[in-house]
Scaffold this motif. Sequence first.
Motif, PDB file in Angstrom:
ATOM      1  N   SER A  26     143.836  21.414  10.052  1.00 14.09           N
ATOM      2  CA  SER A  26     142.684  20.582  10.385  1.00 14.09           C
ATOM      3  C   SER A  26     142.227  19.862   9.121  1.00 14.09           C
ATOM      4  O   SER A  26     142.223  20.435   8.040  1.00 14.09           O
ATOM      5  CB  SER A  26     141.547  21.425  10.954  1.00 14.09           C
ATOM      6  OG  SER A  26     141.036  22.279   9.950  1.00 14.09           O
ATOM      7  N   ILE A  27     141.890  18.622   9.280  1.00 16.59           N
ATOM      8  CA  ILE A  27     141.398  17.820   8.167  1.00 16.59           C
ATOM      9  C   ILE A  27     139.997  17.392   8.539  1.00 16.59           C
ATOM     10  O   ILE A  27     139.803  16.620   9.462  1.00 16.59           O
ATOM     11  CB  ILE A  27     142.307  16.606   7.914  1.00 16.59           C
ATOM     12  CG1 ILE A  27     143.692  17.073   7.515  1.00 16.59           C
ATOM     13  CG2 ILE A  27     141.697  15.711   6.842  1.00 16.59           C
ATOM     14  CD1 ILE A  27     144.695  15.985   7.382  1.00 16.59           C
ATOM     15  N   ASP A  28     139.015  17.939   7.823  1.00 15.50           N
ATOM     16  CA  ASP A  28     137.636  17.639   8.169  1.00 15.50           C
ATOM     17  C   ASP A  28     137.145  16.393   7.433  1.00 15.50           C
ATOM     18  O   ASP A  28     137.810  15.876   6.540  1.00 15.50           O
ATOM     19  CB  ASP A  28     136.732  18.835   7.893  1.00 15.50           C
ATOM     20  CG  ASP A  28     136.781  19.288   6.444  1.00 15.50           C
ATOM     21  OD1 ASP A  28     137.339  18.567   5.598  1.00 15.50           O
ATOM     22  OD2 ASP A  28     136.255  20.364   6.157  1.00 15.50           O
ATOM     23  N   HIS A  31     137.031  16.458   3.635  1.00 12.85           N
ATOM     24  CA  HIS A  31     138.297  16.192   2.947  1.00 12.85           C
ATOM     25  C   HIS A  31     138.430  14.693   2.658  1.00 12.85           C
ATOM     26  O   HIS A  31     138.765  14.290   1.546  1.00 12.85           O
ATOM     27  CB  HIS A  31     139.447  16.683   3.834  1.00 12.85           C
ATOM     28  CG  HIS A  31     140.765  16.760   3.143  1.00 12.85           C
ATOM     29  ND1 HIS A  31     141.159  17.860   2.436  1.00 12.85           N
ATOM     30  CD2 HIS A  31     141.773  15.869   3.074  1.00 12.85           C
ATOM     31  CE1 HIS A  31     142.365  17.643   1.943  1.00 12.85           C
ATOM     32  NE2 HIS A  31     142.756  16.445   2.313  1.00 12.85           N
ATOM     33  N   LEU A  32     138.141  13.872   3.669  1.00 16.71           N
ATOM     34  CA  LEU A  32     138.222  12.427   3.491  1.00 16.71           C
ATOM     35  C   LEU A  32     137.114  11.931   2.572  1.00 16.71           C
ATOM     36  O   LEU A  32     137.328  10.997   1.784  1.00 16.71           O
ATOM     37  CB  LEU A  32     138.152  11.722   4.846  1.00 16.71           C
ATOM     38  CG  LEU A  32     139.316  12.022   5.792  1.00 16.71           C
ATOM     39  CD1 LEU A  32     139.115  11.312   7.113  1.00 16.71           C
ATOM     40  CD2 LEU A  32     140.642  11.626   5.167  1.00 16.71           C
ATOM     41  N   ALA A  87     146.019  11.230   4.774  1.00 15.57           N
ATOM     42  CA  ALA A  87     145.121  12.261   5.291  1.00 15.57           C
ATOM     43  C   ALA A  87     144.400  11.764   6.535  1.00 15.57           C
ATOM     44  O   ALA A  87     144.247  12.502   7.514  1.00 15.57           O
ATOM     45  CB  ALA A  87     144.112  12.668   4.218  1.00 15.57           C
ATOM     46  N   GLU A  88     143.959  10.520   6.504  1.00 18.58           N
ATOM     47  CA  GLU A  88     143.272   9.963   7.674  1.00 18.58           C
ATOM     48  C   GLU A  88     144.227   9.870   8.866  1.00 18.58           C
ATOM     49  O   GLU A  88     143.855  10.199   9.997  1.00 18.58           O
ATOM     50  CB  GLU A  88     142.693   8.589   7.350  1.00 18.58           C
ATOM     51  CG  GLU A  88     141.849   8.028   8.466  1.00 18.58           C
ATOM     52  CD  GLU A  88     141.140   6.751   8.064  1.00 18.58           C
ATOM     53  OE1 GLU A  88     140.020   6.547   8.547  1.00 18.58           O
ATOM     54  OE2 GLU A  88     141.701   5.968   7.279  1.00 18.58           O
ATOM     55  N   GLN A  91     144.670  13.281  10.235  1.00 16.91           N
ATOM     56  CA  GLN A  91     143.470  13.668  10.979  1.00 16.91           C
ATOM     57  C   GLN A  91     143.487  13.038  12.370  1.00 16.91           C
ATOM     58  O   GLN A  91     143.207  13.691  13.369  1.00 16.91           O
ATOM     59  CB  GLN A  91     142.211  13.238  10.224  1.00 16.91           C
ATOM     60  CG  GLN A  91     140.925  13.638  10.919  1.00 16.91           C
ATOM     61  CD  GLN A  91     139.707  13.055  10.246  1.00 16.91           C
ATOM     62  OE1 GLN A  91     139.704  11.885   9.889  1.00 16.91           O
ATOM     63  NE2 GLN A  91     138.684  13.868  10.074  1.00 16.91           N
ATOM     64  N   GLN A  92     143.846  11.765  12.438  1.00 20.97           N
ATOM     65  CA  GLN A  92     143.905  11.081  13.732  1.00 20.97           C
ATOM     66  C   GLN A  92     144.991  11.673  14.622  1.00 20.97           C
ATOM     67  O   GLN A  92     144.786  11.852  15.822  1.00 20.97           O
ATOM     68  CB  GLN A  92     144.135   9.581  13.527  1.00 20.97           C
ATOM     69  CG  GLN A  92     142.925   8.878  12.939  1.00 20.97           C
ATOM     70  CD  GLN A  92     143.201   7.439  12.552  1.00 20.97           C
ATOM     71  OE1 GLN A  92     144.331   6.973  12.586  1.00 20.97           O
ATOM     72  NE2 GLN A  92     142.158   6.735  12.152  1.00 20.97           N
ATOM     73  N   ALA A  95     143.697  14.896  15.981  1.00 17.45           N
ATOM     74  CA  ALA A  95     142.702  14.644  17.013  1.00 17.45           C
ATOM     75  C   ALA A  95     143.369  14.170  18.311  1.00 17.45           C
ATOM     76  O   ALA A  95     143.009  14.599  19.398  1.00 17.45           O
ATOM     77  CB  ALA A  95     141.691  13.604  16.533  1.00 17.45           C
TER      78      ALA A  95
END
Length: 102
Positions: A26-28, A31-32, A87-88, A91-92, A95
């Motif tokens: 999981s990238i919260d 993190h971004l 990272a983004e 994350q996407q 999701a």
Amino acid sequence: MRKEPDATSRGTAPRVDKNANRFPASIDADHLTRADQHIAAAKKRIETQQLFIEHLARNDGVKAHAESLLALMQETLAQFQSYRRAAENAQQSLANGADARR
């Protein structure tokens, strides 16, 4: 057993394996946010270095080392930006995968 501090606890960006786009499960948003802070700080350092080079040029200073450092700073900024994009994207993807499982 002593636990070694991870990259984020030292205030540095995590290392990215150039051969794989692997991120935590999981990238919260934090993190971004940290990636954005690294990018902003790098841009500020580059701006300062550019002003220093201009000063050296106006005052007949030796600017080769300063220009070399500027190039290194710009390369580092590009790496921060690349990491942030990856990272983004991760994350996407995470999701979208979670949405697909619902």
